[in-house]
Design a protein around this motif. Structure first.
Motif, PDB file in Angstrom:
ATOM      1  N   HIS A  15      -2.975 -12.752  -6.785  1.00  0.00           N
ATOM      2  CA  HIS A  15      -2.951 -11.803  -5.747  1.00  0.00           C
ATOM      3  C   HIS A  15      -4.276 -11.375  -5.270  1.00  0.00           C
ATOM      4  CE1 HIS A  15       1.234 -10.645  -6.464  1.00  0.00           C
ATOM      5  NE2 HIS A  15       1.081 -10.829  -7.814  1.00  0.00           N
ATOM      6  N   GLN A  16      -5.415 -11.107  -6.079  1.00  0.00           N
ATOM      7  CA  GLN A  16      -6.652 -10.709  -5.618  1.00  0.00           C
ATOM      8  C   GLN A  16      -7.099 -11.530  -4.641  1.00  0.00           C
ATOM      9  OE1 GLN A  16      -8.266 -10.336  -9.444  1.00  0.00           O
ATOM     10  NE2 GLN A  16      -8.247  -7.998  -9.290  1.00  0.00           N
ATOM     11  N   ALA A  17      -6.866 -13.025  -4.785  1.00  0.00           N
ATOM     12  CA  ALA A  17      -7.385 -14.191  -3.982  1.00  0.00           C
ATOM     13  C   ALA A  17      -6.919 -14.085  -2.740  1.00  0.00           C
ATOM     14  CB  ALA A  17      -7.216 -15.473  -4.893  1.00  0.00           C
ATOM     15  N   THR A  18      -5.634 -13.626  -2.665  1.00  0.00           N
ATOM     16  CA  THR A  18      -5.001 -13.648  -1.216  1.00  0.00           C
ATOM     17  C   THR A  18      -4.835 -12.102  -0.732  1.00  0.00           C
ATOM     18  OG1 THR A  18      -2.922 -13.276  -2.614  1.00  0.00           O
ATOM     19  CG2 THR A  18      -3.462 -15.437  -1.999  1.00  0.00           C
ATOM     20  N   THR A  19      -5.671 -11.360  -1.117  1.00  0.00           N
ATOM     21  CA  THR A  19      -5.730 -10.023  -0.506  1.00  0.00           C
ATOM     22  C   THR A  19      -6.425 -10.095   0.804  1.00  0.00           C
ATOM     23  OG1 THR A  19      -5.512  -8.873  -2.640  1.00  0.00           O
ATOM     24  CG2 THR A  19      -6.669  -7.676  -0.707  1.00  0.00           C
ATOM     25  N   LEU A  33     -18.745 -10.474  -2.451  1.00  0.00           N
ATOM     26  CA  LEU A  33     -18.694  -9.081  -1.988  1.00  0.00           C
ATOM     27  C   LEU A  33     -17.023  -8.617  -1.659  1.00  0.00           C
ATOM     28  CD1 LEU A  33     -21.566  -9.293   1.007  1.00  0.00           C
ATOM     29  CD2 LEU A  33     -21.467  -7.786  -1.182  1.00  0.00           C
ATOM     30  N   ILE A  34     -16.437  -9.633  -1.142  1.00  0.00           N
ATOM     31  CA  ILE A  34     -14.941  -9.361  -0.981  1.00  0.00           C
ATOM     32  C   ILE A  34     -14.373  -9.134  -2.472  1.00  0.00           C
ATOM     33  CG2 ILE A  34     -12.524 -10.536  -0.537  1.00  0.00           C
ATOM     34  CD1 ILE A  34     -14.269 -12.247   1.568  1.00  0.00           C
ATOM     35  N   LEU A  50     -11.819  -4.842  -6.047  1.00  0.00           N
ATOM     36  CA  LEU A  50     -11.905  -4.202  -7.319  1.00  0.00           C
ATOM     37  C   LEU A  50     -12.026  -2.734  -7.076  1.00  0.00           C
ATOM     38  CD1 LEU A  50     -13.749  -6.917  -9.587  1.00  0.00           C
ATOM     39  CD2 LEU A  50     -11.219  -6.418  -9.420  1.00  0.00           C
ATOM     40  N   GLN A  51     -13.004  -2.544  -6.115  1.00  0.00           N
ATOM     41  CA  GLN A  51     -13.158  -1.007  -5.807  1.00  0.00           C
ATOM     42  C   GLN A  51     -11.809  -0.139  -5.247  1.00  0.00           C
ATOM     43  OE1 GLN A  51     -16.578  -1.051  -3.269  1.00  0.00           O
ATOM     44  NE2 GLN A  51     -18.147  -0.731  -5.045  1.00  0.00           N
ATOM     45  N   SER A  52     -11.211  -1.125  -4.366  1.00  0.00           N
ATOM     46  CA  SER A  52      -9.956  -0.461  -3.737  1.00  0.00           C
ATOM     47  C   SER A  52      -8.884  -0.281  -4.725  1.00  0.00           C
ATOM     48  CB  SER A  52      -9.645  -1.267  -2.552  1.00  0.00           C
ATOM     49  OG  SER A  52      -8.954  -2.319  -3.102  1.00  0.00           O
ATOM     50  N   LYS A  53      -8.748  -1.302  -5.897  1.00  0.00           N
ATOM     51  CA  LYS A  53      -7.908  -1.100  -6.937  1.00  0.00           C
ATOM     52  C   LYS A  53      -8.225   0.140  -7.795  1.00  0.00           C
ATOM     53  CE  LYS A  53      -5.861  -3.590 -10.705  1.00  0.00           C
ATOM     54  NZ  LYS A  53      -5.881  -5.003 -11.419  1.00  0.00           N
ATOM     55  N   ASN A  54      -9.428   0.333  -8.081  1.00  0.00           N
ATOM     56  CA  ASN A  54      -9.907   1.305  -9.097  1.00  0.00           C
ATOM     57  C   ASN A  54      -9.798   2.736  -8.442  1.00  0.00           C
ATOM     58  OD1 ASN A  54     -10.930  -0.581 -10.814  1.00  0.00           O
ATOM     59  ND2 ASN A  54     -12.898  -0.558 -10.577  1.00  0.00           N
TER      60      ASN A  54
END
Length: 160
Positions: A36-40, A148-149, A154-158
């Motif tokens: 999911h993160q890899a395809t965000t 950076l991506i 990870l910041q948006s998830k937090n």
């Protein structure tokens, strides 16, 4: 140490196991994220999966030449990532990259030093050394983007 061994080790550093230049490598960055993160998608940036595919596309294409094949890769296809719809798909992509990277490094290491100065496929592409060093530099360029991506994701998830 032979020049080819030194260059192979530099390639391994960026993809598989190093921390000297960027304090990280592809394996460290990619094995800890989900599909999911890899395809965000973040705005107009490439996804981590697309950048991973892109680097592996070039590794595999140059490796094919090292193994006696033709140079079949084309820039226009370098972001043609097949759909990633599961963790299994993501793990297959990164595992293919680790395998290709290890073969690529081993192929460099096994070359006689003199081969580094030979023409790579066609005079317009320069020497083997130029192409290998370009692969290393290209990999570091996209490693910075991936890092950076990943931080942005990870910041948006937090924040959620």
């Amino acid at each position: 140490m032979k020049r080819t061994e030194q260059i192979a080790n530099r390639f391994r550093e960026v993809i598989l196991n190093g921390v000297w230049i960027a304090n990280t490598n592809y394996k460290d960055q990619l094995t800890s994220i989900t599909w999911h993160q890899a395809t965000t998608k973040i705005e107009s940036l490439n996804t981590i999966a697309a950048l991973t595919f892109h680097i592996n596309y070039y590794i595999a294409g140059i490796l094919n030449v090292f193994e006696g094949g033709a140079l079949e890769i084309r820039d226009k296809y370098s972001f043609d990532l097949p759909p990633i719809t599961s963790q299994k798909d993501w793990e297959e992509l990164i595992n293919t990259m680790w395998n290709n990277a290890q073969k690529f490094a081993n192929s460099i290491e096994d070359m006689p030093d003199e081969d580094l100065d030979k023409i790579f496929v066609d005079k317009k592409y320069g020497t083997y050394q130029r192409n290998i060093e370009a692969m290393i530099e290209h990999s570091y360029y996209h490693l910075g983007q991936i890092t950076l991506i990943k931080k942005m994701i990870l910041q948006s998830k937090n924040k959620e």
